[in-house]
Design an enzyme around this catalytic site. Sequence first.
Site, mmCIF file in Angstrom:
data_model
loop_
_atom_site.group_PDB
_atom_site.id
_atom_site.type_symbol
_atom_site.label_atom_id
_atom_site.label_comp_id
_atom_site.label_asym_id
_atom_site.label_seq_id
_atom_site.Cartn_x
_atom_site.Cartn_y
_atom_site.Cartn_z
ATOM 1 C CD GLU A 40 -2.659 1.072 2.446
ATOM 2 O OE1 GLU A 40 -2.689 0.318 3.333
ATOM 3 O OE2 GLU A 40 -3.308 2.352 2.710
ATOM 4 N NE ARG A 271 4.228 -8.038 10.985
ATOM 5 C CZ ARG A 271 3.556 -7.216 10.109
ATOM 6 N NH1 ARG A 271 2.535 -7.935 9.246
ATOM 7 N NH2 ARG A 271 3.866 -6.227 9.596
ATOM 8 C CE LYS A 281 3.198 0.129 4.709
ATOM 9 N NZ LYS A 281 2.796 -0.124 3.488
#
Length: 546
Positions: A40, A271, A281
Amino acid sequence: MNKPSKPSQPASTSNFIKHVIESDLSAKKHIAIRTRFPPEPNGYLHLGHAKSILLNFGLAKEYGGSCNLRFDDTNPEKEEQEYVDSIIDSVKWLGADFGGKALYASDYFDKMYECAEYLVTSGNAYVDSQSADEMKKNRGDFTHPGVDSPFRSRSSAENLSLLKEMKDGKHPDGTHVLRAKIDMKSQNMNLRDPAIYRIKRATHHRTGDKWPIYPMYTYAHPIEDAIERITHSICTLEFEDQRPFYDWLLNKLADGKLLERPLPQQIEFARLNLTHVLLSKRLLIKLVEDKHVDGWDDPRMPTLAGARRRGYTAEGFRRFAERIGVSKANQMIDYSILEDCMREHLNEIAPRRMAVLDPIKLVIENYPEGQEELMDVPNHPQKPEWGKRQVPFSRELYIEREDFTDAPEKGYFRLFPGNKVRLRYAYVVECEGWHNGVVRCRYLPETRSGTPGADSVKVKGNIHWVSKKHAHQSEVRLYDRLFSAERPDRTEHLNPKSLNVIQAQLERNLAGTEAGAVQFERHGYFMADRGGFNRTVTLRDSWTRQ
Ligand code: ATP
Ligand code: MG
């Protein structure tokens, strides 16, 4: 200056994702695989994304398939072109081949809307007009089933006309939501009629003001995958509970001939979590906005743009990804493992140079004033094929402050009055004393390195130096962990000493040229950057031992 090193291509290790791919290929479910990396564009990529990029592009390469770079740009308020550009840059830098053309979820907005109309007309979606609070309340929780919305039984015709009005901007933000019609009593909360479209007047970085409605991520993502004919949609574990909706949605749309089979298969992996950094982020944006760092590409930042300026290499990331592997179980990886991988690769590619980071002067009293010699210095001790360079030597030198003491402790083998050391690649000198801030020495002319007399005097210390007259003064930035806490989650955990800017004296071969990665002997690996040098990593792990 970077010289190519022999490609070391270790046989890559297997993992559960490869097993799925291999069995799909041998069952002829797919002719070729296609994966994707779907960021994104709401921030710069971080070290965690490197794992995902290398995994997705690595699988495509290994199995002769392809991998798309696709921007998941369905959330217009937080997305910007600057992020798109930096992401493309980082993906290319990591060596990932996405065929040169980035794809955008926003290019499929028309198709996504068409799918929404189909879901409405086939009785699989409805427009809900409850307030956000009512919707939340009626959703239930893990112990209570949800309650059907009073709008759930609207007719297809009514739903369709409401949806069209939403699209045509006839309703204010937040007044209606399009929801999938699945099961408000499902054990899986994600199947309790999830929202698929919301009304949101926001300018999109690519579609501008065309759309007053935007698809929800969980609705958009599976459709993007299917449109691109992704075979294996690899994502992190937090999406595991979304998989039933992913499959429900794609099957409905394939039944309605809006999408083609075979449909993509979602596979989850753990992850990357690393000690001493934040990989989110949202939190990284805060560090930038609150000016705790000097931008997204500050070399202390755990972003790929920062890592690159710091001197980390794409190959180092590949080795790291290979070393940590892919698993289904969440784990915390020690940051020093990443540093080890960088160190290992830099050792292979970085030429050696001499640099004095904390200079004091040394004068050789019996060396003639005005005399200069050029010393032959190997560019890499294990790579004779890289040859030697010439480094000027003269009567006045810079040495490291810590290489001299007038009060030596036991086991100190460097300069102190009466002791001899070798000035690396040059002569043995004997220390006479210390006067006015200058170390005074005499040299032994017969001990020049590379000559027959070099070994006639045995010494225990071997120190580096730079000729004062020929030195290139330069800014050098020494970095330490950005966070001192092992598992940081707030700015109080920042390490106040993460940056130390010094003026160093470098051998003249480091002047002027874009030096790339170099090793400053005894100090570590450094990267030329913005007129100075950034320390990438020390020669040994100095953190774990603390
Ligand atoms: P963040 O929480 O930092 O914003 P994200 O997952 O929201 O991360 P996206 O841009 O949506 O960021 O991520 C793109 C891809 O990278 C996704 O497929 C995501 O699963 C993957 N990814 C993100 N963080 C990690 C991580 N720490 N380790 C491995 N893969 C990751
Ligand atoms: Mg995200």
